[in-house]
Design a protein around this motif. Sequence first.
Motif, mmCIF file in Angstrom:
data_model
loop_
_atom_site.group_PDB
_atom_site.id
_atom_site.type_symbol
_atom_site.label_atom_id
_atom_site.label_comp_id
_atom_site.label_asym_id
_atom_site.label_seq_id
_atom_site.Cartn_x
_atom_site.Cartn_y
_atom_site.Cartn_z
ATOM 1 N N VAL A 204 2.119 9.900 1.619
ATOM 2 C CA VAL A 204 1.991 8.473 1.356
ATOM 3 C C VAL A 204 0.860 7.902 2.190
ATOM 4 O O VAL A 204 -0.036 7.229 1.700
ATOM 5 C CB VAL A 204 3.317 7.728 1.631
ATOM 6 N N GLN A 205 0.882 8.212 3.496
ATOM 7 C CA GLN A 205 -0.149 7.621 4.352
ATOM 8 C C GLN A 205 -1.535 8.185 4.075
ATOM 9 O O GLN A 205 -2.530 7.468 4.137
ATOM 10 C CB GLN A 205 0.236 7.784 5.814
ATOM 11 N N SER A 206 -1.610 9.484 3.737
ATOM 12 C CA SER A 206 -2.931 10.042 3.456
ATOM 13 C C SER A 206 -3.408 9.631 2.064
ATOM 14 O O SER A 206 -4.564 9.839 1.718
ATOM 15 C CB SER A 206 -2.889 11.564 3.576
ATOM 16 N N GLN B 274 5.903 3.122 8.502
ATOM 17 C CA GLN B 274 7.321 3.507 8.438
ATOM 18 C C GLN B 274 7.591 4.526 7.336
ATOM 19 O O GLN B 274 8.669 5.115 7.290
ATOM 20 C CB GLN B 274 8.210 2.271 8.180
ATOM 21 N N PHE B 275 6.643 4.706 6.427
ATOM 22 C CA PHE B 275 6.861 5.695 5.362
ATOM 23 C C PHE B 275 6.859 7.085 5.976
ATOM 24 O O PHE B 275 6.064 7.388 6.848
ATOM 25 C CB PHE B 275 5.760 5.592 4.297
ATOM 26 N N ASP B 276 7.763 7.909 5.474
ATOM 27 C CA ASP B 276 7.913 9.228 6.073
ATOM 28 C C ASP B 276 6.847 10.200 5.597
ATOM 29 O O ASP B 276 6.177 10.844 6.381
ATOM 30 C CB ASP B 276 9.309 9.774 5.761
ATOM 31 N N LEU C 224 0.835 -1.204 0.000
ATOM 32 C CA LEU C 224 0.000 0.000 0.000
ATOM 33 C C LEU C 224 0.868 1.252 0.000
ATOM 34 O O LEU C 224 0.632 2.193 -0.757
ATOM 35 C CB LEU C 224 -0.895 0.014 1.247
ATOM 36 N N GLY C 225 1.883 1.247 0.854
ATOM 37 C CA GLY C 225 2.768 2.406 0.937
ATOM 38 C C GLY C 225 3.529 2.613 -0.354
ATOM 39 O O GLY C 225 3.645 3.743 -0.850
ATOM 40 N N ALA C 226 4.044 1.511 -0.921
ATOM 41 C CA ALA C 226 4.805 1.612 -2.169
ATOM 42 C C ALA C 226 3.901 2.109 -3.297
ATOM 43 O O ALA C 226 4.322 2.905 -4.148
ATOM 44 C CB ALA C 226 5.401 0.250 -2.526
ATOM 45 N N ALA C 227 2.642 1.647 -3.299
ATOM 46 C CA ALA C 227 1.689 2.085 -4.329
ATOM 47 C C ALA C 227 1.391 3.578 -4.163
ATOM 48 O O ALA C 227 1.386 4.332 -5.139
ATOM 49 C CB ALA C 227 0.408 1.261 -4.240
ATOM 50 N N ARG D 186 4.021 5.769 -5.509
ATOM 51 C CA ARG D 186 3.976 5.926 -6.971
ATOM 52 C C ARG D 186 2.902 6.934 -7.394
ATOM 53 O O ARG D 186 2.999 7.552 -8.445
ATOM 54 C CB ARG D 186 3.701 4.577 -7.650
ATOM 55 N N LEU D 187 1.837 7.071 -6.588
ATOM 56 C CA LEU D 187 0.774 8.015 -6.940
ATOM 57 C C LEU D 187 1.105 9.428 -6.478
ATOM 58 O O LEU D 187 0.696 10.401 -7.104
ATOM 59 C CB LEU D 187 -0.570 7.577 -6.335
ATOM 60 N N ALA D 188 1.828 9.515 -5.369
ATOM 61 C CA ALA D 188 2.280 10.807 -4.826
ATOM 62 C C ALA D 188 1.151 11.824 -4.721
ATOM 63 O O ALA D 188 1.343 13.011 -5.002
ATOM 64 C CB ALA D 188 3.425 11.359 -5.668
ATOM 65 N N GLY D 189 -0.010 11.384 -4.333
ATOM 66 C CA GLY D 189 -1.108 12.316 -4.137
ATOM 67 C C GLY D 189 -1.963 12.543 -5.381
ATOM 68 O O GLY D 189 -3.029 13.152 -5.289
ATOM 69 N N PHE D 190 -1.522 12.060 -6.550
ATOM 70 C CA PHE D 190 -2.353 12.160 -7.758
ATOM 71 C C PHE D 190 -3.301 10.967 -7.773
ATOM 72 O O PHE D 190 -3.093 10.004 -8.509
ATOM 73 C CB PHE D 190 -1.486 12.189 -9.015
ATOM 74 N N GLY D 191 -4.311 11.031 -6.937
ATOM 75 C CA GLY D 191 -5.235 9.911 -6.803
ATOM 76 C C GLY D 191 -4.995 9.185 -5.494
ATOM 77 O O GLY D 191 -4.057 9.502 -4.750
ATOM 78 N N THR D 192 -5.858 8.216 -5.221
ATOM 79 C CA THR D 192 -5.841 7.507 -3.949
ATOM 80 C C THR D 192 -5.688 6.014 -4.195
ATOM 81 O O THR D 192 -6.238 5.483 -5.149
ATOM 82 C CB THR D 192 -7.187 7.714 -3.212
ATOM 83 N N VAL D 193 -4.942 5.361 -3.311
ATOM 84 C CA VAL D 193 -4.841 3.908 -3.360
ATOM 85 C C VAL D 193 -5.943 3.341 -2.467
ATOM 86 O O VAL D 193 -6.057 3.738 -1.307
ATOM 87 C CB VAL D 193 -3.477 3.430 -2.830
ATOM 88 N N THR D 194 -6.748 2.443 -3.006
ATOM 89 C CA THR D 194 -7.774 1.811 -2.190
ATOM 90 C C THR D 194 -7.239 0.484 -1.667
ATOM 91 O O THR D 194 -6.917 -0.408 -2.447
ATOM 92 C CB THR D 194 -9.058 1.594 -2.999
#
Lengths: 376, 357
Positions: free
Chosen positions: A255-257, A249-251, A219-222, A225-233
């Motif tokens: 990423v987390q949001s 652990q992601f800074d 999830l974090g790695a995905a 890759r999106l960097a805020g341009f869209g959301t990972v479900t």
Amino acid sequence: MAAPEAPGVGPPAQDESIIREGSRIILDVNGDRHVFVVVKGRNKVKLGQAFCSIQPLIGCPYGSTFGVAPDGKTLQQIPPAVAADWLEEAALEVTKNNSQLIDAGDANQQLTSERIADLRSQGVHGSAIVEALAAHSATFDAKTEFSQAKYRKKKAKKYVITAVARRATAAAIAEAYFLRQPARIGHLRLDALALLLSLAGLSAHARPLVLDACGGLVLGAAAERLAGFGTVTGVYMGGAPPSREALAQFDAGRVQSGVRHASLASLLRRRPFNACIVAAPGLDPGAALRALLPLLAPSTPFAVYSPWMQPLAEAMHALRAEHAAVGLALQESWWREQQVLPSRTHPKMQMNHGGGFVLSGTTVAPPTRSAGATLA
Amino acid sequence: MLIHGPHEDAPGSDLIQEGSLVVVYERFDSMKAVKVTPKGQYSNRWGNFAMKEWIGVPYGSRVHARAPDSGWAYLLAPTPELWTAVLRHRTQILYVADISMVVAMLELRPGCTVLESGTGSGSLTTSLARAVAPTGHVYTFEFHEQRAQLAREDFAANGLSDVITVQHRNIEESGFPSDLHGKADGLFLDLPGPWKAVESAAACLRPDGVFCSFSPCIEQVHRTCGSLARSGFHCLRTMEVLLRSYEVTSSGLKAVEESVLGDDLPSGEPADVGGDPDSKRAKREDGAAPEEAHTAASAAPTLPSQAQVLARPVASGRGHTGYLTFARLAVTVPGPQPQAVLVVPAPAEGGAEQDTA
């Protein structure tokens, strides 16, 4: 250069290149140990024998190298460790052999552990201790030049600490977990993770559906890759989402949001997704795909990870029979590192044999739906 | 468009339109990239297809050849992975295992600036573009003028011109342009003499930026590592990544009891292996198990064998593509140097001899 408008060129945002209070970083210690560090308040980090305050990290750029100061307890920024082997122009030549070398264990070393402790308490630097050990070794001079270099390196691992402050990126987090606690991330190795992200087409503006039971690493790695341009479900089966410790652990807050957790049932009426990763070793991949494929648009690339081959082979067989996807491939990732040094280049003696398996393909529309439209 | 973008939020963007790039999928080893035009015809060994019938159908649909042919194909939305499978090879190209590792280890994300040389056929370039879009940029350099031009045309046709800038330039001789100095987050070299470009790479990367070189030969790796160590890089790592593909079939395996019983069968016929037509066919090719024997075997007290899914490695595959060498541009210490200057011998394990100590 030809490009008048260079959108990507420009200094990075100030806060991106400097370690700050509250940053989550990874200390890469001597290139073989990775420590998660929260740069906050009175936290300490253990380097060798020393417990050091994290305060000296604050304000330093990412990529800085740190050592332990002669006082044995203070973290100190030092020049980067240069690979000394490459600095000598001439390659090492072997002029000796080990025919006279006798393995007498500790008896070959005349520098006692008491004396070493004494030197250390006087603040003698680790690199000097390494030289002292070589000088007091009964066998050092008889060793081949290669073996001498290896001896120094082995001792340096113990007495000289160099730690590089790494940004907590997906690659760094994946390697740190895999080296220390692979079970927490479902034994998902970096090469397999990289493959999942490529094969499923993770990028800005994708609409990815991710089933992650690998600690949230995928999830974090995905989201990276999106960097805020869209959301990972992040979809989960059953009552509650599984562990998300690696995601934590992601800074980057981004990423987390950038991750939204959702139960399977809540997704049934959503706009179809156009990228999909399944990384849930404990779930039957065939069953997981049967549940998720209806949520995907036709022509969606998907990738499924498992540490075991057989469940993926069965899932592949079923998908093929149902004509639910094309371009199906079952692959195993293989990754080997090389030692590259003057006159001493060879594959590393130790390698990890568990790269994991990836089943990938592309969804297609059920044949009936489009056939009628095109056969007019 | 080969990569995702905000245009996909528009209604109808999931439908194939005039001018769309589609990948016509016939079989896993038979795909072709096609631009859809209203008067276009697509022909393959299965028949002739009229492209005007493709307009308005969703990506991922199955389309049919015109009568009297009964062939069909799937129309897939293009992706960098599909593009790698269908692009015209002007050079040797990078494949998905190496590409994935490069993108992951360069730690690329949207907004990054990445430099590449050479452009070659643009296989990696397309994946780099996907990783840094929409706010980042790929500057790619190719010393072969015609290849640079063809790559530029490909990127334009695939809607990637905003993300990729191609320039004809010999990086080994001239280095990267000075206006890129200090701008790159990541840099990739696939050159015959990558060590010649290492100094320029050091000038282009930001502190802690990641360098990668792909070389088929270990001698190239060796010289490059020497240059990297002398040009302010640290954390050197060299690796190979490969994919092993598996072939999945379904077949019944005989239980041991069954084989033993088979010895007692009249004329020594082997027992029926069950459901899978493929294995029956294989047997007939061996000259055994005619239909009559089939009945006899069924009547014998054998244990039924059930079809099971089997996987084995595809026999021939790549044993080597190239070595990937990664390094990070070291961050130097500001101000006065601390007293203890460390020179740590590079990790050396193994060695050419047995160490008895």
